[in-house]
Design a protein around this motif. Structure first.
Motif, mmCIF file in Angstrom:
data_model
loop_
_atom_site.group_PDB
_atom_site.id
_atom_site.type_symbol
_atom_site.label_atom_id
_atom_site.label_comp_id
_atom_site.label_asym_id
_atom_site.label_seq_id
_atom_site.Cartn_x
_atom_site.Cartn_y
_atom_site.Cartn_z
ATOM 1 N N ALA A 54 -8.402 38.877 62.090
ATOM 2 C CA ALA A 54 -7.033 38.688 62.564
ATOM 3 C C ALA A 54 -6.523 39.955 63.246
ATOM 4 O O ALA A 54 -6.985 41.065 62.972
ATOM 5 N N ASN A 55 -5.560 39.758 64.137
ATOM 6 C CA ASN A 55 -4.892 40.857 64.835
ATOM 7 C C ASN A 55 -5.878 41.803 65.509
ATOM 8 O O ASN A 55 -5.742 43.016 65.440
ATOM 9 N N THR A 56 -6.871 41.223 66.156
ATOM 10 C CA THR A 56 -7.908 41.995 66.837
ATOM 11 C C THR A 56 -8.060 41.464 68.254
ATOM 12 O O THR A 56 -8.020 40.254 68.476
ATOM 13 N N LYS A 57 -8.249 42.370 69.199
ATOM 14 C CA LYS A 57 -8.507 41.989 70.583
ATOM 15 C C LYS A 57 -10.017 41.909 70.790
ATOM 16 O O LYS A 57 -10.755 42.778 70.330
ATOM 17 N N TYR A 58 -10.462 40.843 71.463
ATOM 18 C CA TYR A 58 -11.888 40.601 71.681
ATOM 19 C C TYR A 58 -12.204 40.511 73.162
ATOM 20 O O TYR A 58 -11.407 40.021 73.953
ATOM 21 N N GLY A 59 -13.406 40.950 73.512
ATOM 22 C CA GLY A 59 -13.973 40.737 74.831
ATOM 23 C C GLY A 59 -15.008 39.630 74.733
ATOM 24 O O GLY A 59 -15.691 39.495 73.718
ATOM 25 N N VAL A 60 -15.131 38.843 75.785
ATOM 26 C CA VAL A 60 -16.036 37.700 75.816
ATOM 27 C C VAL A 60 -17.039 37.928 76.948
ATOM 28 O O VAL A 60 -16.645 38.150 78.093
ATOM 29 N N GLY A 153 -26.494 33.200 75.550
ATOM 30 C CA GLY A 153 -25.314 32.781 74.848
ATOM 31 C C GLY A 153 -24.080 33.519 75.316
ATOM 32 O O GLY A 153 -24.093 34.193 76.348
ATOM 33 N N ILE A 154 -23.020 33.397 74.529
ATOM 34 C CA ILE A 154 -21.769 34.104 74.793
ATOM 35 C C ILE A 154 -21.485 34.980 73.590
ATOM 36 O O ILE A 154 -21.463 34.517 72.450
ATOM 37 N N GLU A 155 -21.287 36.259 73.874
ATOM 38 C CA GLU A 155 -21.022 37.236 72.815
ATOM 39 C C GLU A 155 -19.526 37.542 72.795
ATOM 40 O O GLU A 155 -18.921 37.775 73.839
ATOM 41 N N ILE A 156 -18.967 37.538 71.613
ATOM 42 C CA ILE A 156 -17.551 37.867 71.412
ATOM 43 C C ILE A 156 -17.527 39.082 70.517
ATOM 44 O O ILE A 156 -18.044 39.047 69.393
ATOM 45 N N ARG A 157 -16.929 40.172 71.016
ATOM 46 C CA ARG A 157 -16.931 41.401 70.217
ATOM 47 C C ARG A 157 -15.601 42.121 70.342
ATOM 48 O O ARG A 157 -14.917 42.042 71.362
#
Length: 159
Positions: A54-60, A153-157
């Motif tokens: 939660a409350n985290t910004k992610y790059g895709v 695939g798609i990486e979300i970090r």
């Protein structure tokens, strides 16, 4: 990571368009989607917030390779990442062959031999009530044949 098999790849069930392959050298990604031939493509995914912090910004990021003899991947594709009514759309290119305007997102070669292309970013904010991030990359305007894309695939970090 959303593996290739868990993505919604248009026409991936048709053997003349996509092939599911295994690379014995590859230990991280067990099954890859290889584009054999299409004239347009669409790759989509969803990521549930319950699987994220939660409350985290992610790059895709789309994680992929291109074959030496690939075709048609130099067209500009549309990428989007949306959460609820908020969405970010941008233009990207999987395999630029000429100089691109600075507004076009370009791929970056990784140290593990794969290439990544940022599709967008989103914030996992439980306060909004949204439960999913919806991700897509597609190219439906250019009628040129496209071949030689291998999708891991798609990486979300977190960023």
């Amino acid at each position: 990571m959303i593996t290739a098999r868990n993505l919604k790849i248009e026409h991936s069930e048709k053997y003349e368009h996509w092939e599911w392959v295994n690379d014995p050298r590859e230990t991280r990604f067990t099954e890859l989607a290889e584009l054999l031939q299409v004239w347009w493509f669409s790759i989509k995914a969803r990521k549930n917030f319950l699987e994220l912090s939660a409350n985290t910004k992610y790059g895709v990021y789309l994680i992929f390779r291109t074959k030496q003899d690939s075709e048609g991947l130099d067209a500009i594709q549309k990428a989007s990442v949306s959460v609820g009514r908020k969405g970010l759309k941008k233009y990207v290119c999987l395999k630029p062959t000429t100089a691109m305007p600075p507004s076009i997102g370009l791929p970056i070669k990784r140290s593990d031999g794969w290439t990544e292309l940022e599709l967008g970013q989103f914030e996992c904010d439980n306060a909004t009530g949204d439960k999913d991030a919806v991700i897509s990359i597609e190219e439906t305007k250019d009628d040129n044949k496209k071949t030689g894309l291998i999708v891991a695939g798609i990486e979300i970090r977190p960023i």
